[in-house]
Write a protein that holds these residues in place. Structure first.
Motif, short mmCIF file in Angstrom:
data_model
loop_
_atom_site.label_atom_id
_atom_site.label_comp_id
_atom_site.label_asym_id
_atom_site.label_seq_id
_atom_site.Cartn_x
_atom_site.Cartn_y
_atom_site.Cartn_z
N ILE A 12 61.59 53.33 -1.61
CA ILE A 12 61.39 54.66 -2.37
C ILE A 12 60.11 55.31 -2.68
O ILE A 12 59.81 56.20 -2.39
CB ILE A 12 62.37 54.85 -3.57
N LYS A 13 59.36 54.16 -3.03
CA LYS A 13 57.79 54.61 -3.19
C LYS A 13 57.14 55.09 -1.95
O LYS A 13 56.43 55.92 -1.92
CB LYS A 13 57.14 53.24 -3.89
N ASN A 14 57.62 54.16 -0.85
CA ASN A 14 56.81 54.49 0.56
C ASN A 14 57.40 55.84 1.11
O ASN A 14 56.47 56.52 1.74
CB ASN A 14 57.13 53.39 1.14
N THR A 15 58.71 56.26 1.06
CA THR A 15 59.17 57.21 1.82
C THR A 15 59.06 58.53 0.72
O THR A 15 59.05 59.71 1.36
CB THR A 15 60.39 56.99 2.04
N ARG A 16 58.96 58.26 -0.32
CA ARG A 16 58.99 59.29 -1.44
C ARG A 16 60.07 60.53 -1.18
O ARG A 16 59.70 61.63 -1.01
CB ARG A 16 57.55 60.12 -1.46
N PRO A 17 61.31 60.29 -1.11
CA PRO A 17 62.47 61.02 -0.83
C PRO A 17 62.56 62.09 -1.98
O PRO A 17 62.40 61.82 -2.98
CB PRO A 17 63.78 60.30 -0.76
N ASP A 18 63.18 63.29 -1.37
CA ASP A 18 63.50 64.27 -2.46
C ASP A 18 64.81 63.96 -2.77
O ASP A 18 65.25 64.27 -3.86
CB ASP A 18 63.54 65.58 -1.74
N VAL A 19 65.63 63.16 -2.12
CA VAL A 19 67.12 63.10 -2.38
C VAL A 19 67.55 61.71 -1.79
O VAL A 19 67.00 61.47 -0.59
CB VAL A 19 68.29 64.16 -1.90
#
Length: 367
Positions: free
Chosen positions: A77-84
């Motif tokens: 999650i930290k690496n991809t930085r998703p919106d959802v």
């Protein structure tokens, strides 16, 4: 372009039951999928997904392994930085949900079934419910696949943001209506992992009895072996009682010659895709009267119910089906097709997800 991260535990289910949603998402978003590598990963990448190889122990309860999964999800999650983030099945729901909570990322969870740990009660149920309480508290929406699961977790966890979906739905074009086969030999299908909880013992008991009494019948089995059934299946196949075809990537060719799908499961699933697909092809069904199955069947209209783990009741219902004339069998199949068209179209599921995702992204953009 928004970023969507999907957390799942296997590639087969993600491709077969979420393909249409993914096809819609990749049109305007960058879509990452986090799950173990499998044969369907290249197909998911062809759709436009970016694959992150993530080990997930589907059945294990090792706390160290689960902690590693949580830390892995947090890193992803930290690496991809998703919106959802979209999560499916127990471990991605729990540990993915906690990781989203730790990183303040919106997420949508899908309860694809409560699992044996919750259904069987005891200490494992208490632990699982506690983990669910922690993980789902901040979910933007929890999607349920049947009312019983929805009510159970609402009562236990006081979940506020939730919605009922028609399972994973069924692609009505892919599983198109098929002409009913001639009545010379009546063929039954069992489509599931070959394991105790899927009702394989009851199916084999029924096959042995029915085949002896009604020689013009065939009992087919499709699915991967899970458990010590290999020797028994080989013995019964050698006697001409059953025909075992192993795991099949496309079951439609078997629906073409089948007259009825038998699904005596007592596995705690959200909604039976086997029943949805069979009904969509216009095939009557015989299944257990339990949540995840009963929603798809109108007793005596498009199929029959059987008591859980009751071979004699299954034999009774198969005999009832055999006594029907050919036209009545055809009508049952037509009724099943009509029911899934009206209630279980996969587009309903896709639209629900797209609406929720767009709402979250719009809200994020405004802030």
């Amino acid at each position: 372009m928004a970023k969507i991260l999907i957390l799942a535990n296997n590639d087969v289910g993600l491709f077969k039951f979420r393909k249409e949603l993914i096809e819609e998402l990749v049109k305007e978003n960058e879509v990452f999928i986090s799950l173990p590598f499998g044969d369907y990963i290249p197909k998911l990448q062809e759709l436009g997904c970016k694959f992150i190889n993530t080990p997930v122990s589907r059945k294990g309860t090792n706390p160290i392994t689960d902690l590693k999964l949580l830390l892995n999800y947090r890193k992803i999650i930290k690496n991809t930085r998703p919106d959802v983030v979209l999560t499916y099945t127990i471990k991605p729901n729990v540990y993915g949900g906690i990781a989203c909570k730790m990183n303040s990322v919106p997420f949508l969870a899908n309860i694809t079934g409560l699992g044996t740990a919750v259904e069987n009660g005891g200490i494992l149920q208490k632990i699982t419910l506690l983990m669910y309480k922690i993980s789902l508290k901040k979910a933007n929406c929890v999607f349920f696949q049947n009312k019983e699961n929805q009510q159970f977790l609402k009562d236990k966890l006081a979940i506020k943001n939730h919605r009922l979906l028609p399972g994973s739905g069924v692609n009505l074009l892919h599983f198109s209506f098929m002409e009913y086969p001639p009545p010379d030999v009546i063929r039954f299908l069992f489509i599931a992992r070959v394991m105790k909880e899927k009702g394989i013992d009851q199916y084999l008991d029924a096959a042995e009895y029915i085949k002896r009494k009604y020689p013009d019948t065939e009992f087919h089995i499709l699915g991967a072996l899970e458990g010590s059934y290999e020797i028994k299946l080989k013995e019964m196949q050698a006697k001409g009682i059953i025909q075992y075809h192993g795991l099949q990537s496309d079951v439609r060719k078997f629906h073409k010659f089948s007259h009825c799908t038998v699904h005596p499961t007592y596995y705690p699933e959200g909604m039976s895709n086997v029943l949805l697909e069979s009904s969509s092809c216009g095939r009557p069904v015989i299944t257990t009267n339990r949540s995840g199955c009963r929603e798809i069947v109108n007793e005596g209209v498009n199929g029959y119910f059987v008591e859980q783990e009751n071979s004699q009741d299954l034999i009774k219902k198969i005999e009832a089906f055999l006594r029907l004339n050919h036209e009545k069998k055809i009508q049952m199949g037509l009724a099943g097709r009509k029911k899934v068209e009206e209630e279980f179209d996969r587009q309903i599921v896709v639209d629900a997800y797209i609406n929720k995702i767009n709402s979250i992204i719009q809200k994020t953009n405004l802030t």
